[in-house]
Design a protein around this motif. Sequence first.
Motif, PDB file in Angstrom:
ATOM      1  N   ILE A  17       0.837  -1.206   0.000  1.00  0.00           N
ATOM      2  CA  ILE A  17       0.000   0.000   0.000  1.00  0.00           C
ATOM      3  C   ILE A  17       0.866   1.248   0.000  1.00  0.00           C
ATOM      4  N   TRP A  18       1.900   1.251   0.830  1.00  0.00           N
ATOM      5  CA  TRP A  18       2.821   2.391   0.871  1.00  0.00           C
ATOM      6  C   TRP A  18       3.455   2.605  -0.510  1.00  0.00           C
ATOM      7  N   GLY A  19       3.891   1.501  -1.159  1.00  0.00           N
ATOM      8  CA  GLY A  19       4.512   1.606  -2.480  1.00  0.00           C
ATOM      9  C   GLY A  19       3.552   2.123  -3.533  1.00  0.00           C
ATOM     10  N   ILE A  20       2.323   1.643  -3.498  1.00  0.00           N
ATOM     11  CA  ILE A  20       1.326   2.105  -4.465  1.00  0.00           C
ATOM     12  C   ILE A  20       1.050   3.594  -4.275  1.00  0.00           C
ATOM     13  N   ILE A  21       0.943   4.042  -3.036  1.00  0.00           N
ATOM     14  CA  ILE A  21       0.713   5.464  -2.758  1.00  0.00           C
ATOM     15  C   ILE A  21       1.892   6.301  -3.242  1.00  0.00           C
ATOM     16  N   ARG A  22       3.120   5.829  -2.964  1.00  0.00           N
ATOM     17  CA  ARG A  22       4.316   6.580  -3.393  1.00  0.00           C
ATOM     18  C   ARG A  22       4.393   6.675  -4.918  1.00  0.00           C
ATOM     19  N   VAL A  23       4.170   5.563  -5.592  1.00  0.00           N
ATOM     20  CA  VAL A  23       4.217   5.572  -7.055  1.00  0.00           C
ATOM     21  C   VAL A  23       3.078   6.422  -7.597  1.00  0.00           C
ATOM     22  N   GLY A  24       1.921   6.359  -6.964  1.00  0.00           N
ATOM     23  CA  GLY A  24       0.791   7.192  -7.382  1.00  0.00           C
ATOM     24  C   GLY A  24       1.109   8.670  -7.290  1.00  0.00           C
ATOM     25  N   HIS A  25       1.844   9.074  -6.250  1.00  0.00           N
ATOM     26  CA  HIS A  25       2.252  10.476  -6.134  1.00  0.00           C
ATOM     27  C   HIS A  25       3.268  10.852  -7.208  1.00  0.00           C
ATOM     28  N   LEU A  26       4.106   9.899  -7.592  1.00  0.00           N
ATOM     29  CA  LEU A  26       5.145  10.193  -8.578  1.00  0.00           C
ATOM     30  C   LEU A  26       4.612  10.247 -10.010  1.00  0.00           C
ATOM     31  N   ILE A  27       3.785   9.269 -10.392  1.00  0.00           N
ATOM     32  CA  ILE A  27       3.367   9.200 -11.796  1.00  0.00           C
ATOM     33  C   ILE A  27       1.870   9.418 -11.986  1.00  0.00           C
ATOM     34  N   LEU A  84       2.350 -14.212  -7.365  1.00  0.00           N
ATOM     35  CA  LEU A  84       2.817 -12.914  -6.863  1.00  0.00           C
ATOM     36  C   LEU A  84       2.554 -11.794  -7.872  1.00  0.00           C
ATOM     37  N   LEU A  85       2.680 -12.088  -9.156  1.00  0.00           N
ATOM     38  CA  LEU A  85       2.425 -11.058 -10.166  1.00  0.00           C
ATOM     39  C   LEU A  85       0.941 -10.729 -10.291  1.00  0.00           C
ATOM     40  N   LEU A  86       0.091 -11.645  -9.913  1.00  0.00           N
ATOM     41  CA  LEU A  86      -1.343 -11.363  -9.955  1.00  0.00           C
ATOM     42  C   LEU A  86      -1.792 -10.516  -8.768  1.00  0.00           C
ATOM     43  N   LEU A  87      -1.016 -10.507  -7.698  1.00  0.00           N
ATOM     44  CA  LEU A  87      -1.340  -9.677  -6.540  1.00  0.00           C
ATOM     45  C   LEU A  87      -1.010  -8.221  -6.845  1.00  0.00           C
ATOM     46  N   PRO A  88      -1.844  -7.293  -6.419  1.00  0.00           N
ATOM     47  CA  PRO A  88      -1.523  -5.885  -6.666  1.00  0.00           C
ATOM     48  C   PRO A  88      -0.395  -5.411  -5.759  1.00  0.00           C
ATOM     49  N   GLY A  89       0.544  -4.722  -6.340  1.00  0.00           N
ATOM     50  CA  GLY A  89       1.659  -4.176  -5.571  1.00  0.00           C
ATOM     51  C   GLY A  89       2.966  -4.348  -6.318  1.00  0.00           C
ATOM     52  N   PHE A  90       3.912  -3.518  -5.973  1.00  0.00           N
ATOM     53  CA  PHE A  90       5.164  -3.502  -6.715  1.00  0.00           C
ATOM     54  C   PHE A  90       6.227  -4.416  -6.114  1.00  0.00           C
ATOM     55  N   LEU A  91       6.236  -4.601  -4.808  1.00  0.00           N
ATOM     56  CA  LEU A  91       7.195  -5.508  -4.172  1.00  0.00           C
ATOM     57  C   LEU A  91       6.933  -6.940  -4.632  1.00  0.00           C
TER      58      LEU A  91
END
Length: 130
Positions: A17-27, A84-91
């Motif tokens: 969730i933290w990663g998705i929020i950070r990437v969302g702020h960036l792009i 793992l690739l089907l799960l949402p998230g970048f890690l």
Amino acid sequence: MLKWIIAAIIIIPAIEIWGIIRVGHLIGGWLTFLLIIITGFAGAYLSRMEGRKALVDVQRQMQAGQPPGHAMLNGLCILIGGVLLLLPGFLTDIVGITLLLPLTRPFYRMAILRWLERKLRGGALTIHRK
């Protein structure tokens, strides 16, 4: 073991969730959403292609009368990588991609093999033959 599973259930989604929020702020939110969707489809496709190769290897080794140990571990890595690739998230996407790529898969295969050997030698895992 249960402690590790509980910790993973709590920590991994928090990191995602933290990663998705950070990437969302960036792009931007829509691009982040699109990126998550694309990695899901790409993961499904890649795991399907690599899974077929692993299945052929297992069948070939069994027909030759050889134990398909490494080929089955490859198949396990491919299965885990696809999930793992089907799960949402970048890690989970990063780990999933490295599990699917033939160049990095031997690292995971050896780690799983070492884990299985430790479990077998310690008596925590037994194999019963019919």
